[in-house]
Design an enzyme around this catalytic site. Structure first.
Site, PDB file in Angstrom:
ATOM      1  N   PHE A   1       0.806  -1.225   0.000  1.00 53.74           N
ATOM      2  CA  PHE A   1       0.000   0.000   0.000  1.00 53.74           C
ATOM      3  C   PHE A   1       0.832   1.264   0.000  1.00 53.74           C
ATOM      4  CE2 PHE A   1       0.873   0.030   4.499  1.00 53.74           C
ATOM      5  CZ  PHE A   1       0.653   1.323   4.946  1.00 53.74           C
ATOM      6  N   LYS A   2       2.105   1.165   0.376  1.00 56.03           N
ATOM      7  CA  LYS A   2       2.953   2.360   0.404  1.00 56.03           C
ATOM      8  C   LYS A   2       3.094   2.981  -0.993  1.00 56.03           C
ATOM      9  CE  LYS A   2       3.624   1.381   4.735  1.00 56.03           C
ATOM     10  NZ  LYS A   2       4.831   1.106   5.451  1.00 56.03           N
ATOM     11  N   ASP A   3       2.913   2.156  -2.032  1.00 61.49           N
ATOM     12  CA  ASP A   3       2.984   2.681  -3.406  1.00 61.49           C
ATOM     13  C   ASP A   3       1.927   3.756  -3.659  1.00 61.49           C
ATOM     14  OD1 ASP A   3       5.086   1.060  -4.423  1.00 61.49           O
ATOM     15  OD2 ASP A   3       3.705  -0.609  -4.674  1.00 61.49           O
TER      16      ASP A   3
END
Length: 502
Positions: free
Chosen positions: A119-121
């Site tokens: 999810f950091k993307d």
């Protein structure tokens, strides 16, 4: 003659520890951390200026603009849309960007379709562009040095986002024995002449505290400035990370509405696996902006410092640090919680600073009953290692859908919430990483006969069992050479940064 009318700037950011600090959004993004060690928070949370019905007809990029224009209002429309277009492009393996999958009565918001399958993307694809734009807006000519600590996913996503971005360098510290084999391989094989990766002999909290210490070193900042460098952060303490995360909760609601899964204005619950508190804080901000969210369900693993906080009002990091199968949540110092503490302290920098000083000196603090009463939006619980594995196995057995360990923590906690409350409100679960990122742990839950195979052979088995394609990010590291081998002790972090920048 054509007149250009700029949006009038009205939203400023303040430090959670010093009321006198007041900056624009772009300045907050550039600085990352306030000079006093506080985090930047908006003076007020703006409300949506589009209806939920209008939002339901928009693409991810369009929703992103409608949300971010309100929170980053010193960016022009042209600047912001350019950043969004560069971020949410072919790096993602689906045009939808963040698909919703209905399974076993809940809606899994898949936030792992970007370049590093986590999810950091979602935020780190856009942060480099926000940062470079902010530098231009503020006439900054120094080379920007991104300094960050990672518990596994932020590091690779930041490295991928900033690799070979002109005018930047990125230095990532990670706990040498505290990330999954896939996570480590992704980081140490990262290309880019401006990328540096260091394994520290300690845990994530050690890495994060070391990075904060470097940011607080005013003499080092002067030294760097004299050499043409300026530090900034890619951790979720940077408001440029947090604001893009608000978007996907708004988008999830919009898609539920568009698909007829909910009525216009119907409230939903959101369940988020969290360690550093940034991801669930973004959902809280979405609620403050007008998104109909009922309960924010905060899911912890066995490092359950947040569960204990919501239960007792005492935040206490004085406990054993446990290495789990959900390593991105192996955190005892939840940095973004400070933003919520500041808010429930009546936006009082003085009260918040006193609590943070207590945390620094004693490792704990306790909020007042009045502050605790303001946490009614939240429900906290945790999942043990066995409960996490059981959640993966049950969902796979019942539906064929495979989730990773972090998402499984959320699924297990959501199950506990329903058992305790009998609340059947429709619920979105933030699915924060691809199961391919944690193949060993996932296979141990659904097909233990394979969990002793070499990691990349496990990937092939998982693909067959889940009936899904192996992500491009995994295929790329099969033969990628290791490019980063530096390790250091915690007390050598500053010297290691200095050495890289020479």
């Amino acid at each position: 003659m054509i007149l250009r009318v700029e949006r009038r700037m009205s939203l400023f950011y303040k430090s959670t520890r010093d009321d006198s600090v007041k900056v624009t959004a772009s300045q907050a993004i550039l600085k990352g951390l306030a000079p006093d060690g506080g985090l930047f928070v908006p003076e007020s949370i703006p409300s949506f200026d589009k209806s939920l019905e209008e939002l339901s007809k928009m693409s991810y990029k369009e929703v992103a603009y409608e949300v971010m224009k309100l929170m980053l209002d010193d960016f022009t429309e042209e600047e912001l849309k350019a950043c969004i277009d560069k971020a949410y492009d072919e790096k993602f393996d689906t045009d939808v960007i963040a698909p919703l999958v209905k399974a076993d009565g809940a809606y899994y918001l898949e936030l792992f379709h970007g370049a590093t399958i986590a999810f950091k993307d979602m935020a780190l694809s856009i942060l480099p562009h926000l940062l470079i734009t902010s530098a231009k807006k503020n006439d900054v000519h120094n080379e920007i040095v991104i300094l960050t600590a990672t518990s596994g996913d932020t590091g690779k996503a930041a490295l991928a986002g900033f690799a070979d971005v002109k005018g930047t360098r990125i230095i990532v510290f990670y706990p040498k024995n505290g990330v999954s084999p896939i996570q480590e391989k992704q980081m140490v094989t990262q290309k880019g002449d401006n990328t540096y990766v260091i394994g520290i002999k300690g845990n994530f909290d050690d890495a994060q505290s070391g990075v904060k210490k470097i940011f607080g070193d005013k003499e080092f900042a002067k030294e760097l400035a004299g050499r043409g460098y300026q530090l900034s952060s890619a951790n979720s303490i940077n408001i440029g990370r947090l604001v893009p995360q608000v978007v996907y909760y708004v988008y999830a609601y919009a898609k539920l509405l568009e698909n007829g899964e909910i009525e216009n204005g119907e409230k939903i619950n959101v369940t988020v696996p969290t360690g550093n508190f940034g991801n669930i804080l973004a959902a809280f901000y979405a609620k403050q902006m007008g998104l109909p969210i009922a309960k924010l369900i905060c899911a912890s693993n066995e490092n359950k410092v947040l569960f204990d906080f919501f239960r007792t009002g005492v935040y206490d990091r004085n406990r054993d640090f446990i290495l789990t199968t959900s390593p991105s949540m192996d955190i005892l110092i939840s940095s973004n919680l400070e933003r919520l503490i500041y808010r429930i302290a009546g936006n009082s920098a003085e009260k918040n600073a006193a609590l943070m000083q207590s945390l620094k000196e004693t490792g704990k603090y306790e909020i007042t009953d009045e502050m605790k009463a303001q946490l009614s939006d939240f429900y906290g619980n945790y999942a043990s290692e066995q409960e996490t594995a059981d959640a993966i196995a049950k969902l796979y057995s019942d539906t064929g859908y495979v989730i990773d360990t972090h998402t499984a923590v959320a699924a297990a906690v959501y199950g506990k919430y329903r058992e305790e409350t009998y609340d059947e409100t429709k619920t979105v679960i933030a699915s924060t990483a691809s199961p391919y990122k944690f193949t060993s742990s996932v296979l141990a839950a659904i097909a233990p006969e394979y969990d002793t195979l070499p990691v990349l052979e496990q990937v092939d088995k998982l693909s067959a069992l889940a009936n899904t394609e192996i992500p491009r990010a995994i295929e790329e590291i099969r033969t990628a050479p290791v490019l980063h081998t530096t390790e250091c002790d915690v007390d050598q972090m500053l010297e290691t940064v200095r050495a890289f920048l020479k």
